[in-house]
Design an enzyme around this catalytic site. Structure first.
Site, PDB file in Angstrom:
ATOM      1  N   PRO A  50       0.894  -1.272  -0.095  1.00 35.07           N
ATOM      2  CA  PRO A  50       0.111   0.180  -0.018  1.00 35.07           C
ATOM      3  C   PRO A  50       0.878   1.243   0.102  1.00 35.07           C
ATOM      4  O   PRO A  50       1.503   1.343   0.810  1.00 35.07           O
ATOM      5  CB  PRO A  50      -0.850  -0.109   1.333  1.00 35.07           C
ATOM      6  CG  PRO A  50       0.083  -0.832   2.175  1.00 35.07           C
ATOM      7  CD  PRO A  50       0.772  -1.767   1.211  1.00 35.07           C
ATOM      8  N   CYS A 102       1.906   2.563   9.974  1.00 31.96           N
ATOM      9  CA  CYS A 102       2.360   3.672   9.449  1.00 31.96           C
ATOM     10  C   CYS A 102       2.857   4.666  10.664  1.00 31.96           C
ATOM     11  O   CYS A 102       2.186   4.648  11.664  1.00 31.96           O
ATOM     12  CB  CYS A 102       0.971   4.450   9.213  1.00 31.96           C
ATOM     13  SG  CYS A 102       1.275   6.193   8.307  1.00 31.96           S
ATOM     14  N   GLY A 150      10.313  -4.559   3.578  1.00 29.93           N
ATOM     15  CA  GLY A 150      11.344  -3.446   3.868  1.00 29.93           C
ATOM     16  C   GLY A 150      12.643  -3.523   3.154  1.00 29.93           C
ATOM     17  O   GLY A 150      13.279  -4.680   3.212  1.00 29.93           O
ATOM     18  N   ALA A 180       7.627  -1.863  -1.901  1.00 30.63           N
ATOM     19  CA  ALA A 180       7.007  -0.557  -2.138  1.00 30.63           C
ATOM     20  C   ALA A 180       7.956   0.320  -3.133  1.00 30.63           C
ATOM     21  O   ALA A 180       7.640   0.167  -4.549  1.00 30.63           O
ATOM     22  CB  ALA A 180       6.871   0.296  -0.723  1.00 30.63           C
TER      23      ALA A 180
END
Length: 316
Positions: free
Chosen positions: A31, A115, A216, A239
């Site tokens: 996300p 987050c 990560g 990401a």
């Protein structure tokens, strides 16, 4: 798209757990605020991405406002599956209400417990939830009890504690409440650019009987393979690595021109706003353009200027 729900139209939803049962490492698009929207999900799915998440959506706004639903969430019936909608929430019933709205057109929800941004923490969202294991357990259990579809997944994405025993306790409580899988970003709330604690992800994986996804600093397919080896995780979530190279999971070292062409076609077809269209190209071309080329390309200010540049320089 949400308007279709009111009319009872359902998408061809899938069981995300089938991916984890396949025995293959599940390749996942994270996300990402502003970026992991329908057009980009469509692109990465063309290049061996198995599972996609939406950007984080604040559940309370989503439940309260049809306008928020229409602006925050779009999908399509055909190719946007399996799809996980990530919510920020701090109350079990609000999360359930959001899950119920989304259930007909998505394959699962994810509760954001990772987050670290100040605004999210101040509102009681995101990473502060790792310090409230009973609340997380309650939210997962409520969704499990109120959504009838047994194939609809309920997952959480977390960061780790300095004291890893607390993280293992959180994960085991979530597992007991019926969570489908847990994604672990291997840094604490305070850590930003420090090395990822892959050993911590491995410890969590060994403490659970449900799938665990590692997240990560994974920039290449080789990184993904190494992290899988280090952590024994069932899935790898990426990401920034996918922003820089959406074809990463298909084994490309850098963004191929075919992928850039695909992005142009998909973005134009979806009516992607210029800023988003341009930013994605800036990320994709980071490794394949010179400093001088970047200076010119990054200040282009219209879709037509970008299209002319790509055509003149790369034949795209």
């Amino acid at each position: 798209m949400i308007g279709d729900i009111a009319e009872g139209k359902e998408c061809q939803t899938k069981d995300p757990m089938d991916l984890f049962r396949s025995g293959q490492v599940v390749k996942i698009c994270a996300p990402m605020v502003r970026y992991s929207k329908l057009a980009f999900r469509t692109l990465v799915r063309k290049y061996s991405c198995d599972l996609c998440y939406t950007p984080m959506i604040v559940a309370a706004d989503f439940v309260r406002s049809a306008k928020a639903r229409d602006s925050e969430f779009t999908t399509n019936k055909a190719g946007d599956h399996p799809l996980i909608v990530q919510f920020a929430a701090k109350e079990a019933q609000i999360l359930c209400d959001a899950a119920r709205i989304i259930c007909p057109v998505a394959d699962g929800i994810d509760l954001n417990c990772g987050c670290p941004q100040r605004w999210a923490m101040a509102e009681g969202y995101g990473a502060c939830l790792i310090n409230k294991p009973e609340l997380v357990k309650d939210m997962v259990r409520h969704v499990r009890n109120q959504i009838d579809n047994p194939k609809f997944s309920v997952s959480i994405k977390i960061r780790i504690h300095e004291d890893l025993k607390r993280t293992v306790d959180l994960c085991q409580k979530a597992e007991a409440a019926g969570v489908s899988w847990i994604t672990v970003h291997g840094r604490s709330i305070e850590e930003r650019h420090q090395p990822v604690h892959y050993d911590a992800i491995k410890t969590i994986k060994q403490s659970m009987s449900i799938p665990v996804v590692a997240n990560g600093d994974i920039k290449t397919l080789k990184d993904a393979e190494n992290v899988h080896h280090l952590t024994e995780a069932d899935g790898i979530m990426v990401a920034r690595g996918l922003l820089a190279n959406p074809a990463m999971f298909a084994g490309y070292e850098e963004t191929p021109f075919k992928c850039i062409q695909d992005w142009v076609d998909i973005a134009l077809e979806h009516g992607t706003p210029f800023t988003c269209f341009h930013h994605h190209l800036m990320y994709m071309m980071e490794r394949i353009t010179s400093k001088q080329e970047k200076k010119v390309f990054n200040v282009l200010s219209s879709t037509s200027a970008v299209l002319d540049y790509l055509n003149d320089h790369y034949g795209v």
